[in-house]
Design an enzyme around this catalytic site. Sequence first.
Site, PDB file in Angstrom:
ATOM      1  N   ALA A  61       0.675  -1.364  -0.481  1.00 52.14           N
ATOM      2  CA  ALA A  61       0.149  -0.100   0.119  1.00 52.14           C
ATOM      3  C   ALA A  61       0.828   1.386  -0.400  1.00 52.14           C
ATOM      4  O   ALA A  61       0.736   2.602   0.133  1.00 52.14           O
ATOM      5  CB  ALA A  61      -1.210   0.029   1.292  1.00 52.14           C
ATOM      6  N   ALA A  62       2.157   1.532  -0.220  1.00 52.14           N
ATOM      7  CA  ALA A  62       2.866   2.277   0.407  1.00 52.14           C
ATOM      8  C   ALA A  62       2.354   3.299  -1.449  1.00 52.14           C
ATOM      9  O   ALA A  62       2.788   4.557  -1.112  1.00 52.14           O
ATOM     10  CB  ALA A  62       4.475   2.089  -0.069  1.00 52.14           C
ATOM     11  N   GLY A  63       2.104   2.495  -2.318  1.00 49.89           N
ATOM     12  CA  GLY A  63       1.692   3.188  -3.547  1.00 49.89           C
ATOM     13  C   GLY A  63       0.118   3.512  -3.730  1.00 49.89           C
ATOM     14  O   GLY A  63      -0.251   4.935  -4.315  1.00 49.89           O
ATOM     15  N   ASP A  64       0.113   3.414  -2.707  1.00 50.94           N
ATOM     16  CA  ASP A  64      -2.419   3.411  -2.269  1.00 50.94           C
ATOM     17  C   ASP A  64      -1.348   5.421  -1.535  1.00 50.94           C
ATOM     18  O   ASP A  64      -2.150   6.097  -2.076  1.00 50.94           O
ATOM     19  CB  ASP A  64      -2.208   2.868  -1.724  1.00 50.94           C
ATOM     20  CG  ASP A  64      -2.664   1.392  -2.680  1.00 50.94           C
ATOM     21  OD1 ASP A  64      -2.752   1.642  -3.813  1.00 50.94           O
ATOM     22  OD2 ASP A  64      -3.096   0.093  -2.174  1.00 50.94           O
TER      23      ASP A  64
HETATM   24  O1  RIB Z   1      -1.564  -1.795  -2.921  1.00 50.54           O
HETATM   25  C1  RIB Z   1      -2.323  -2.547  -2.303  1.00 50.54           C
HETATM   26  C2  RIB Z   1      -3.474  -3.628  -2.227  1.00 50.54           C
HETATM   27  O2  RIB Z   1      -3.196  -4.575  -3.308  1.00 50.54           O
HETATM   28  C3  RIB Z   1      -3.905  -4.786  -1.204  1.00 50.54           C
HETATM   29  O3  RIB Z   1      -4.404  -3.905  -0.164  1.00 50.54           O
HETATM   30  C4  RIB Z   1      -4.252  -4.852  -1.771  1.00 50.54           C
HETATM   31  O4  RIB Z   1      -5.721  -5.742  -1.690  1.00 50.54           O
HETATM   32  C5  RIB Z   1      -4.048  -5.599  -3.351  1.00 50.54           C
HETATM   33  O5  RIB Z   1      -5.387  -4.405  -3.682  1.00 50.54           O
END
Ligand code: RIB
Length: 321
Positions: free
Chosen positions: A249-252
Amino acid sequence: MQSDLRPIVVVGSINMDLVSNVPHIPRVGETVLGNHFQMYAGGKGANQAVGVARLEYPVKMIGMVGRDAFGKQLRELLNKEGVDTTHIGEAAAATGIAMIEVDAAAENSIVVAQGANLHLTPDVLREKTNILRAAGLVLAQLEIPIDTVECLAKICAEMHVPLILDPAPAQALPDGLLSAVTWLTPNETEAQFYAKGTSSNEEMLAMLLRAGVQGVILKRGALGSVLAGYDGVPHYLSAHKVRAVDTTAAGDAFNAAFAVGLMQGYGPVESARFATAAAAISVTRAGAQPSLATRKEMLLALERTNHDENWSEMLEQHEMT
Ligand code: RIB
């Protein structure tokens, strides 16, 4: 939360992450013994929505969950974070699941069983046109049907709403989709997929810009990021020093903070700096949504702009990790 602002709308996936810590990611045919198992709220869409909410900017999410315990739990968690979940529907399918392995170097491998996310169809999305019209900016990824993303890009282009597309997981894109994207934010693996045959970051960025996106940010993890497009000059940003625990989730975190930066009136480079800080904080903690930075942490971290300083220690000193 300031509700007179035009909200960020996230169109994307909602998953429950089933995470094992492993000494190394297994090769084909190999079984490895994991030493820890945990469930975390995840899904690239939901993560980006929570990332925005934690930075105290209004955010609505368009997505789908199943009529099951995970769906209920994930919706409740989003509500608790301050994400507007009115436009999350329920499908006759299981809520999305991601099976994640995190290795000793904090890197991961992920398999997503999309389930209910596949029920976010273009027809469902078209019913939300008014929500999209009122958005200040839209965030999307590729864990929902690709024709829905194509439909979203058309709606955003028609309504002049900026669209930030995280092209993950990498897959073939419909012709013309990229020309409706304001910012494309691949990581290096994804950029290599979309800009096949290129041998340098500059060539990769140039090829993606030729495909029609207005701007590209290449996310390079600990190596920082490169931003190109709007002024014709590539901007190299370095990453902050942290002790990485889990890069999921670093990209998120990056995309959420980049969007918030733009909505707060920062320019693209300044917004990418803000995003770099959010990504750095997220890798210091385990899990997807639990790892995302709060506004308070960001302000504290950004007071310390020196990239040579180890932010893990600073966050620990303030009991924030
Ligand atoms: O970007 C990370 C996410 O990728 C995770 O939370 C997982 O659910 C996938 O969708």
